[in-house]
Design an enzyme around this catalytic site. Structure first.
Site, PDB file in Angstrom:
ATOM      1  N   LYS A  54       3.524   2.023   2.481  1.00 29.68           N
ATOM      2  CA  LYS A  54       2.252   1.292   2.531  1.00 29.68           C
ATOM      3  C   LYS A  54       1.545   1.507   3.862  1.00 29.68           C
ATOM      4  CE  LYS A  54       2.730  -1.735  -1.282  1.00 29.68           C
ATOM      5  NZ  LYS A  54       3.164  -3.057  -1.733  1.00 29.68           N
TER       6      LYS A  54
ATOM      7  N   LYS B 180       3.468   8.781 -11.772  1.00 30.78           N
ATOM      8  CA  LYS B 180       3.711   7.541 -12.506  1.00 30.78           C
ATOM      9  C   LYS B 180       2.387   6.899 -12.905  1.00 30.78           C
ATOM     10  CE  LYS B 180       6.265   4.168 -10.794  1.00 30.78           C
ATOM     11  NZ  LYS B 180       7.216   3.375  -9.996  1.00 30.78           N
TER      12      LYS B 180
ATOM     13  N   LYS C 241      -2.646   2.144 -11.510  1.00 27.05           N
ATOM     14  CA  LYS C 241      -4.066   1.818 -11.538  1.00 27.05           C
ATOM     15  C   LYS C 241      -4.856   2.606 -10.504  1.00 27.05           C
ATOM     16  CE  LYS C 241      -5.385  -2.318 -11.419  1.00 27.05           C
ATOM     17  NZ  LYS C 241      -5.674  -3.756 -11.471  1.00 27.05           N
TER      18      LYS C 241
END
Ligand code: TRP
Length: 324
Positions: free
Chosen positions: A111, A192, A195
């Protein structure tokens, strides 16, 4: 009954990957365990987000979970920030968490790379808050996907350290690994389903039948010439058909593929229909729930009350142990 705790971030609409990776399993666990499911809004603050969208996303997450089959009478469903004991405990756990362990967390590293402008302390401390979520309820088992194993290992370490320092307090929770089919992006099946890739890549649980059909129609397959190999795109469609379609339909198409006579347009038509049908009830339930936000807030308030009863009692004991 053994106790289950798990959490989900309120990040807007759920897609098939989220459903198969977590929610479907959560629903099934309700029959065998005492389940607590938490919408983790404090965790959602650790990456860039729009404050004016947060409440909408929280209600949406609650509606998603209930429409998918989480029964607020059977399980405790609540919002993390409504139970202040989570952050209280996180602070106390911070004092027994080795910095060196937090520095190893791969989700933090990922992240940080993803949002280099916003490498904040909350993101770094995220796993400790997650440990607090879990330990606060004497959780026995935590259903999560593979990507959360490292956080669960850390949670166990924190429990151990705390117990060593302050005396036997926490249960060391076990991972209940959710075996998930690999659901890939429809447009780029090397990635994968997610969104962040854009709407053409995923199917949201609320997508209308026409939209589902259209997205599946545009999904990547292959030229169909080399029948010995299953391309990643086709494999992905087969995976979905196996889950959502009838067994004989799945068999028919895999046999046709092996024989080199599959027509992808037919496969897609069947798959689109199967997914639409599977979520028909979900769509209706979710719409009903969102049409009555007061009712939804009420259900969540009942969940908060039940969660707090446990949290308040446990935090008292924990504070006692640490001398507060
Ligand atoms: N970190 C989890 C995820 O991203 C969400 C989460 C927060 C969680 N607290 C939890 C999961 C406690 C299980 C238990 O999926």
């Amino acid at each position: 009954m053994a106790k289950i705790f798990s959490g989900i971030q309120p990040t807007g609409q759920l897609h098939l990957g989220n459903y198969l990776g977590a929610i479907k399993n959560w629903v099934e666990l309700q029959d065998t365990y005492d389940c607590i499911y938490c919408i983790v809004d404090y965790h959602a603050m650790t990456i860039p987000y729009q404050p004016d969208q947060m409440q909408k996303n929280i209600l949406e997450a609650a509606a998603d979970l209930i429409a998918a089959g989480i029964d607020p009478q059977k399980s405790i469903l609540f919002i993390q920030s409504h139970v202040p004991e989570h952050t209280e405990l996180a602070w106390m756990l911070n004092t027994v968490t080795p910095l060196s362990e937090l520095k190893r967390m791969t989700q933090f590293k990922d992240k940080s790379k993803q949002f280099p402008e916003n490498v904040n302390m909350g993101l770094f401390d995220y796993p400790v808050l997650q440990a607090a979520d879990i330990l606060l309820y004497s959780t026995d088992k935590v259903p999560v996907g593979e990507d959360q194993i490292q956080h669960l290992e850390l949670t166990r370490l924190i429990a151990r350290k705390f117990n060593q320092k302050f005396g036997e307090t926490f249960v060391e929770p076990e991972v209940l690994l959710t075996k998930t089919p690999r659901v890939m992006s429809l447009k780029d099946p090397s990635k994968k389903m997610s969104k962040s890739l854009g709407p053409a890549h995923y199917i949201a649980l609320t997508d209308k039948p026409e939209i589902i059909q259209d997205k599946i129609k545009k999904a990547v397959t292959d030229t169909g010439e080399n029948s010995a190999e299953v391309s990643p795109g086709v494999q992905n469609l087969f995976t979905l058909l196996e889950i959502f379609g009838r067994a004989e339909v799945y068999k028919k198409f895999t046999a046709e593929h092996q024989a080199g006579k599959i027509k992808y347009a037919e496969l897609k038509e069947e798959l689109g229909q199967a997914i639409s049908d599977y979520f028909a009830d979900f769509r209706e339930q979710k719409q009903k729930l969102l049409a009555n936000p007061e009712g939804l807030r009420d259900l969540l308030a009942q969940g908060t009350k039940k969660a707090r009863e446990i949290a308040v009692k446990n935090i008292k004991d924990i504070k006692n142990k640490v001398g507060l």
